[in-house]
Design an enzyme around this catalytic site. Structure first.
Site, PDB file in Angstrom:
ATOM      1  N   SER A 131       0.796  -1.449  -0.227  1.00  0.00           N
ATOM      2  CA  SER A 131       0.073   0.259   0.147  1.00  0.00           C
ATOM      3  C   SER A 131       1.248   1.113   0.123  1.00  0.00           C
ATOM      4  CB  SER A 131      -1.154  -0.134   0.930  1.00  0.00           C
ATOM      5  OG  SER A 131      -2.270   0.878   1.079  1.00  0.00           O
ATOM      6  N   ASP A 168      -8.594  -3.553  -6.712  1.00  0.00           N
ATOM      7  CA  ASP A 168      -9.039  -4.391  -4.699  1.00  0.00           C
ATOM      8  C   ASP A 168      -9.482  -3.802  -3.849  1.00  0.00           C
ATOM      9  OD1 ASP A 168      -7.363  -2.095  -4.018  1.00  0.00           O
ATOM     10  OD2 ASP A 168      -5.825  -3.342  -3.902  1.00  0.00           O
ATOM     11  N   HIS A 192      -7.674  -5.640  -0.208  1.00  0.00           N
ATOM     12  CA  HIS A 192      -7.003  -4.737  -0.382  1.00  0.00           C
ATOM     13  C   HIS A 192      -5.461  -4.852   0.842  1.00  0.00           C
ATOM     14  CE1 HIS A 192      -3.862  -0.946  -0.473  1.00  0.00           C
ATOM     15  NE2 HIS A 192      -4.451  -0.935   0.298  1.00  0.00           N
TER      16      HIS A 192
END
Length: 518
Positions: free
Chosen positions: A98, A420, A473
């Site tokens: 991320s 995602d 995610h």
């Protein structure tokens, strides 16, 4: 958790610091894993604390400030050097997730740049120390979700909660104004500005075009995680249903505006609007957001501009949150470089933007972009102007805006695209699909790039927990196929050994539509 509004660092008298070691992010809370599954699997093939290092950093502050305040970048550098030295010269595999993906991009520029701004490692440091960077769910080009977060402290989930129980999140009970507190806190975190969409209309599309044009949002498509390189739309769905979605219009006031041709939209430019005075920041005590300084004139001007693309979003944020953006502009940039050899790009504010920086000269290093697909992901928003009482945020997502059966991409005021659930495919995949593919100005040594997509499949039973084939995610961190890919590279495999690219989405088709000088 809030930081100082002026400096972006600790407020007076308050100090919060990241935990160090593997326990820093193995679990977010008991039973809710983040890195734990991967750590346990790496341990099975012989990794332990001495050769596996968790690079924990304070994700609230700007990337360069993690070095200024905590020397985090220096610690990562010396830890990697120690690992290489004590393993007989074997290079490291780095696995960022991320925002950590952007943070590590910044690190690769910092470590080779001369001191005092950089780490002084010299131009061969990455080539000498890094075997591969395996990016998971990387928001390389930013995320539209951050725009709604900074603009109105909402995203799809909060907007839905607001619609189900109107007034609950706006209510002023005991001075506890939830969304205002959230906005005040998140706007004090400089790091959030690293995720504002980058590349403007060239990447994200303009009023009348977008790379993802024609994407079908049919949730009924078959889902499986077999190794395949099929496209995302397996002949299901109504192909005419979503071809009209104008994803380039990232933020629009009113559903009607999202459908009109650009020549039919009547807009009044907000940039010169007089903001006017408002005493609310005195009356609103500790939930002051910059909206309270705008006055009704300034707030109305924002709605009268009707529609914003990725380029005008930056102007919008400068208009509604000048203090926040002034801090952000010192640390981040969101454009596309004309000439990467220009001396100005030696400044750290460009280092986390893949479109304004070069990868290191490390032809043997490999870069992976690994992310989930097959989940509707926020891409654009329908807003409404809600001039409520003066302590409130004057804009909110219009949850009544819905595309129905004819427009399944629009639900509850949010236009979705493939991704995602947090990062759209375009942001996670473009650089490895095109921007860095082969020898380009962004990848001067031609290091190899690979795309590894994981088709989302929901857990079949409760025993599966958050799913072993999830593409979401965070839950992807427990995806068996992703873990296997990482373990193999950590055990010495190359991207070719994994089978090269594994693609389920239209990332290559969409990337081709982006006209960017390479």
């Amino acid at each position: 958790m809030s930081l100082d509004n002026e400096t972006g660092l600790d407020p007076p008298g308050i100090k919060i610091r990241p935990v160090s070691g593997l326990v820093a992010a193995d679990y977010f809370a008991p039973g809710y894993f983040v890195w734990a599954v991967l750590i346990a699997n790496l341990a099975r093939i012989g990794y332990e604390e001495k050769n596996m290092y968790m690079a924990a950093y304070d994700w609230r502050i700007s990337f360069q400030n993690t070095e200024v305040r905590d020397q985090t970048l220096s610690r990562i550098k010396s830890n990697i050097e120690l690992m290489v030295a004590t393993s007989g010269g074997k290079k490291v595999v780095v696995v960022p997730h991320s925002m950590g993906v952007l943070y590590f991009l910044h690190f690769m520029k910092w470590v080779e740049a001369p001191a005092p701004m950089g780490g002084g490692g010299g131009s061969n440091w990455c080539a000498d120390h890094i075997k591969a960077v395996m990016n998971i769910g990387g928001p390389f080009l930013g995320v539209p979700k951050i725009v709604s977060g900074l603009f109105s402290a909402e995203a799809k989930d909060i907007a839905v909660a607001r619609a189900i129980a109107p007034g609950v999140l706006d209510i002023d009970v005991f001075g506890f104004q939830t969304l205002q507190h959230v906005m005040r806190m998140t706007r004090s975190w400089d790091s959030t500005m690293s995720m504002i969409p980058k590349g403007g209309d060239t990447v994200w599309g303009g009023l009348d075009w977008s790379p993802e044009e024609g994407h079908e949002c049919n949730a009924k498509k078959p889902r499986n995680n077999n190794m395949q390189t099929a496209g995302p739309n397996n002949g299901t769905g109504n192909s005419t249903s979503a071809t009209g979605v104008k994803y380039g219009r990232m933020l629009a006031f009113g559903k009607d505006v999202t459908d009109l041709h650009s020549s039919e939209i009547e807009r009044v430019d907000f940039r010169g609007a007089i903001k006017g005075n408002n005493l609310a920041n005195i009356t609103c005590r500790d939930v002051w957001t910059e909206y309270h300084d705008m006055g009704i004139g300034g707030v109305k001007a924002v709605a009268d501009y009707k529609v914003y693309t990725a380029s005008s979003i930056l102007d919008l944020l400068h208009f509604v949150a000048p203090k926040m953006m002034k801090r952000g502009d010192a640390h981040f940039s969101h454009g596309i470089a004309d000439d990467l050899d220009d001396k100005k790009y030696e400044h750290y504010k460009y280092w986390s933007n893949a479109l304004e920086t070069k990868l290191p000269m490390a032809p043997d290093m490999e870069i992976f972009s690994m992310y989930g697909v097959g989940i509707p992901t926020e891409r654009a928003y329908v807003y409404k102007f809600s001039p409520a009482a003066e302590c409130y945020i004057p804009f909110k997502i219009d949850t009544a805006a819905d595309g129905g059966d004819d427009g399944p991409c629009l639900k509850g005021g949010v236009y979705s695209v493939d991704g995602d659930e947090t990062v759209p495919v375009l942001s996670a995949g473009f650089m490895c699909a095109k921007g860095w593919r082969g020898k380009t100005r962004f990848n001067p040594s031609g290091m190899r790039t690979y795309i590894r997509e994981y088709n989302h499949a929901s857990p079949a039973t409760l025993l599966e927990g958050r799913g072993t084939q999830s593409g979401a995610h965070v839950d992807i961190m427990g995806n068996f196929a992703l873990i296997e890919d990482i373990i193999r590279v950590a055990a010495g495999a190359t991207g070719e050994d994994l089978g090269g690219d594994q693609v389920h989405s239209d990332i290559f088709k969409w990337s081709e539509r982006i006209k960017l000088k390479l």
